[in-house]
Design a protein around this motif. Structure first.
Motif, PDB file in Angstrom:
ATOM      1  N   GLU A   1      -6.593  -5.437  -4.416  1.00 17.15           N
ATOM      2  CA  GLU A   1      -5.550  -4.932  -3.354  1.00 17.15           C
ATOM      3  C   GLU A   1      -4.327  -4.312  -4.044  1.00 17.15           C
TER       4      GLU A   1
ATOM      5  N   LYS B   1     -12.255  -4.780  -6.676  1.00 11.81           N
ATOM      6  CA  LYS B   1     -11.587  -4.358  -5.306  1.00 11.81           C
ATOM      7  C   LYS B   1     -10.130  -5.058  -5.228  1.00 11.81           C
TER       8      LYS B   1
ATOM      9  N   LYS C   1      -8.183   8.444  -1.737  1.00  9.03           N
ATOM     10  CA  LYS C   1      -9.212   7.713  -1.341  1.00  9.03           C
ATOM     11  C   LYS C   1      -9.753   6.746  -2.726  1.00  9.03           C
TER      12      LYS C   1
ATOM     13  N   GLU D   1       0.857  -1.221   0.075  1.00  6.34           N
ATOM     14  CA  GLU D   1      -0.027  -0.053  -0.139  1.00  6.34           C
ATOM     15  C   GLU D   1       0.839   1.222   0.034  1.00  6.34           C
TER      16      GLU D   1
ATOM     17  N   PRO E   1      -6.471   1.674  -3.276  1.00  5.49           N
ATOM     18  CA  PRO E   1      -7.117   0.603  -2.279  1.00  5.49           C
ATOM     19  C   PRO E   1      -6.059   0.457  -0.977  1.00  5.49           C
ATOM     20  N   LEU E   2      -6.491   1.502  -0.232  1.00 10.03           N
ATOM     21  CA  LEU E   2      -5.729   1.720   1.155  1.00 10.03           C
ATOM     22  C   LEU E   2      -6.409   1.440   2.321  1.00 10.03           C
ATOM     23  N   SER E   3      -5.989   0.777   3.235  1.00  7.07           N
ATOM     24  CA  SER E   3      -6.848   0.374   4.286  1.00  7.07           C
ATOM     25  C   SER E   3      -7.082   1.364   5.112  1.00  7.07           C
ATOM     26  N   ASP E   4      -6.037   2.188   5.418  1.00  7.70           N
ATOM     27  CA  ASP E   4      -6.072   3.407   6.227  1.00  7.70           C
ATOM     28  C   ASP E   4      -5.188   4.441   5.664  1.00  7.70           C
TER      29      ASP E   4
END
Length: 246
Positions: A164, A162, A80, A54, A83-86
């Motif tokens: 990753e 979606k 945004k 990421e 595909p970043l989890s945070d």
């Protein structure tokens, strides 16, 4: 038959003679541009400030925004849309590491809109009298390279699936690591698994799963992963995103 095969090859690499039907309409059109795209990815691979797929994906996109002068603009959607989890935490870590400078806070960057973008700086890319910076392309090419990477990373089927960050990084690697006909590696002989897993910031054992995701997204055909090599070809659908090896 040989002449026909040759003509088909020229079509695929975008160099068919005039009047001979459509060639591949590539987003980046010239060998120099393809090599510059590879140079950016190579620079990020050697200089990524944080571990993980990421972080690497975000660093690629930010590098392309700031490659010329070390300065650029970002809006929240730029981050945004990845595909970043945070996203906030990751941007914060890049700022804390000293690699990225932003005007305002991380929260303001994530909330910023196109009419009021956030200015960013990447000190390691900022040229000075002693150091012209790592890249040699001109001002006009930077937005083209950035747009190309956005098209690859944000390609519709990758987005809808979606996928990753590692899958998006693999898409960039294969787009820049295939020949004019989409076959992977120099002469279509494949790309080393260690090279790809290192670039995608994943364990070599995790690479087959990424390959499966790209195959499912209709990016790859005839893919075969051994312990050492990935062979196969890009599908016709994504050839326009390719930067053929020359």
């Amino acid at each position: 038959a040989a002449a026909t095969a040759r003509l088909q090859h020229l079509h695929r690499i975008g160099q068919a003679p005039d009047g001979e039907g459509p060639a591949v309409a590539r987003l980046l059109t010239a060998p120099a541009q393809w090599n510059h795209a590879r140079s950016v990815l190579a620079h990020v691979a050697e200089n990524a400030p944080l571990p993980g797929a990421e972080a690497r994906l975000l660093v690629v996109m930010v590098t392309l925004r700031t490659a010329q002068s070390g300065v650029g603009n970002l809006v929240g959607q730029d981050i945004k849309g990845l595909p970043l989890s945070d996203p906030e935490q990751l941007v914060g870590q890049l700022v804390e590491s000293g690699w990225l400078g932003i005007s305002g806070t991380v929260e303001e960057l994530i909330a910023s809109r196109p009419e009021n973008p956030t200015q960013i700086t990447v000190p390691s890319l900022t040229p000075d009298e002693d150091d012209p910076g790592p890249f040699t392309f001109g001002r006009k090419l930077r937005p083209k390279l950035s747009g190309w990477a956005q098209r690859v990373v944000g390609e519709k089927k990758l987005r809808k699936g979606k996928t990753e960050a590692g899958v998006r990084l693999l898409a960039l690697a294969l787009a820049t690591g295939s020949d004019g006909e989409g076959r992977l590696g120099p002469g279509g002989e494949g790309i080393g698994v260690d090279t790809l897993s290192s670039w995608c910031a994943v364990d070599p054992g995790d690479l087959p799963a990424l390959v499966d995701r790209l195959t499912a997204a209709d990016w790859l055909a005839e893919a075969d992963v051994t312990d050492t090599l990935l062979t196969g070809r890009l599908t016709e659908r994504v050839l326009p995103l390719g930067c053929p090896l020359t």
